[in-house]
Design an enzyme around this catalytic site. Structure first.
Site, PDB file in Angstrom:
ATOM      1  N   ASP A  42       0.833  -1.203   0.000  1.00 14.40           N
ATOM      2  CA  ASP A  42       0.000   0.000   0.000  1.00 14.40           C
ATOM      3  C   ASP A  42       0.864   1.248   0.000  1.00 14.40           C
ATOM      4  OD1 ASP A  42       0.879  -0.014   2.634  1.00 14.40           O
ATOM      5  OD2 ASP A  42      -1.117   0.171   3.529  1.00 14.40           O
ATOM      6  N   ASP A  81      -0.797  -6.349  -0.343  1.00 13.67           N
ATOM      7  CA  ASP A  81      -0.986  -5.615   0.906  1.00 13.67           C
ATOM      8  C   ASP A  81      -2.454  -5.220   1.047  1.00 13.67           C
ATOM      9  OD1 ASP A  81       0.001  -4.583   3.257  1.00 13.67           O
ATOM     10  OD2 ASP A  81       1.232  -3.039   2.294  1.00 13.67           O
ATOM     11  N   LYS A 111      -0.846  -9.527   2.860  1.00 15.03           N
ATOM     12  CA  LYS A 111      -0.148  -9.015   4.043  1.00 15.03           C
ATOM     13  C   LYS A 111      -1.105  -8.157   4.851  1.00 15.03           C
ATOM     14  CE  LYS A 111       2.853  -5.533   4.082  1.00 15.03           C
ATOM     15  NZ  LYS A 111       2.262  -4.676   5.159  1.00 15.03           N
ATOM     16  N   GLU A 113      -1.363  -5.535   8.164  1.00 13.47           N
ATOM     17  CA  GLU A 113      -0.760  -4.796   9.266  1.00 13.47           C
ATOM     18  C   GLU A 113      -1.410  -5.318  10.536  1.00 13.47           C
ATOM     19  OE1 GLU A 113      -0.257  -0.653   9.072  1.00 13.47           O
ATOM     20  OE2 GLU A 113       0.828  -0.705   7.167  1.00 13.47           O
ATOM     21  N   GLU A 180       9.223  -4.185  10.835  1.00 17.18           N
ATOM     22  CA  GLU A 180       9.640  -2.890  10.295  1.00 17.18           C
ATOM     23  C   GLU A 180      10.098  -1.944  11.391  1.00 17.18           C
ATOM     24  OE1 GLU A 180       8.070   0.732   7.372  1.00 17.18           O
ATOM     25  OE2 GLU A 180       6.849  -1.083   7.627  1.00 17.18           O
TER      26      GLU A 180
END
Length: 270
Positions: A42, A81, A111, A113, A180
């Protein structure tokens, strides 16, 4: 083409390489370079769509870019994402949005978050055949909560929370985890504690693999984070090429005779 099982089994045996791509030409170059996985991030919001954050990126935006990348990729695993508020609000919508990336757009995994709210969702997706890559540490969709993009997991409480969430997503069936902008010693401990592959970005050398935004890696971005490295200077090459084009048109050098053709029968039209 590696499968999600291949990447999970590759952890600790051979470094995993992943780059982002948002369009077919870039995906072709990245794929031919031999990366293991392509993330259609994204981050397209910042890198390609002109937004200051990833928050405005929609499911339709992601679907368009995921499809373009999937159609151009032969060998790499394509990971889609999931954008802000596309998952986690309610299970039905989350599953439909994630399933669309695989069923309609050709991705091989999604993916998320991640946080406490995505543990059960990860387990459900995996049960339904939607492979999940988790993402902990700095999660850019929380930019308003963070007040920017600070390093995460820098104190004992925060580090323990990341470790616990990593283990929870591992048990839920995630095949990989992006870490990250976290301390390297935290990333090393998470990598040791889970069976899924860990893929770092600003998380040090002890993860099972690494990922970068392709614009940073090739030197296209005007600015790159401190944990990224430029392996080329595409921006400089583009600027030189565009300057050369403008100069050639203005001077009359382009187009030259070899860039056009004539049809003899058309000489007397007017």
């Amino acid at each position: 083409m590696p499968t999600v099982r291949d990447l999970r089994e590759q952890a600790g045996e051979e470094p995993i390489t992943m780059l982002t791509a948002y369009d077919a030409p870039t995906a072709t170059v990245v794929d031919e370079a031999g990366v293991d996985a392509i993330l259609v991030g994204d981050s397209v919001g910042n890198a390609s769509l002109g937004y200051e954050t990833t928050l405005p990126v929609t499911v339709d935006d992601m679907a368009r870019h995921v499809g373009a990348v999937s159609r151009a990729t032969d060998d790499a695993l394509v990971v889609a994402d999931m954008p802000f508020l596309s998952i986690g609000v309610d299970e039905k919508t989350s599953l439909e949005n994630a399933g669309r990336m695989l069923k309609d757009e050709g991705a091989h995994a999604v993916k998320l978050e991640s946080g406490p709210h995505t543990v059960e969702l990860t387990e459900k997706m995996v049960q339904l055949g939607i492979p999940v890559m988790a993402h902990l540490g700095l999660t850019p969709q929380h930019v308003n909560q963070y007040g920017g993009y600070p390093r995460q997991g820098t104190d004992t409480e925060a580090a323990e929370r990341i470790l616990e969430l990593a283990q929870a997503h591992d048990e839920a069936g995630a095949f990989a985890l992006v870490l990250e902008h976290v301390p390297s010693n935290l990333a090393a401990q998470v990598t040791e504690a889970v069976e899924m592959a860990t893929i770092g970005i600003g998380a040090g050398p002890d993860c099972d693999g690494q990922v970068l935004v392709v614009d940073d890696a090739i030197g296209l971005s005007e600015w790159s984070p401190s944990f990224a490295k430029q392996f080329g200077n595409v921006r400089e090459e583009m600027e030189a090429a565009v300057d050369g084009y403008v100069d050639a048109v203005e001077s009359g050098e382009f187009p030259a005779e070899e860039h056009s053709h004539e049809e003899a029968d058309l000489d007397e039209l007017y």
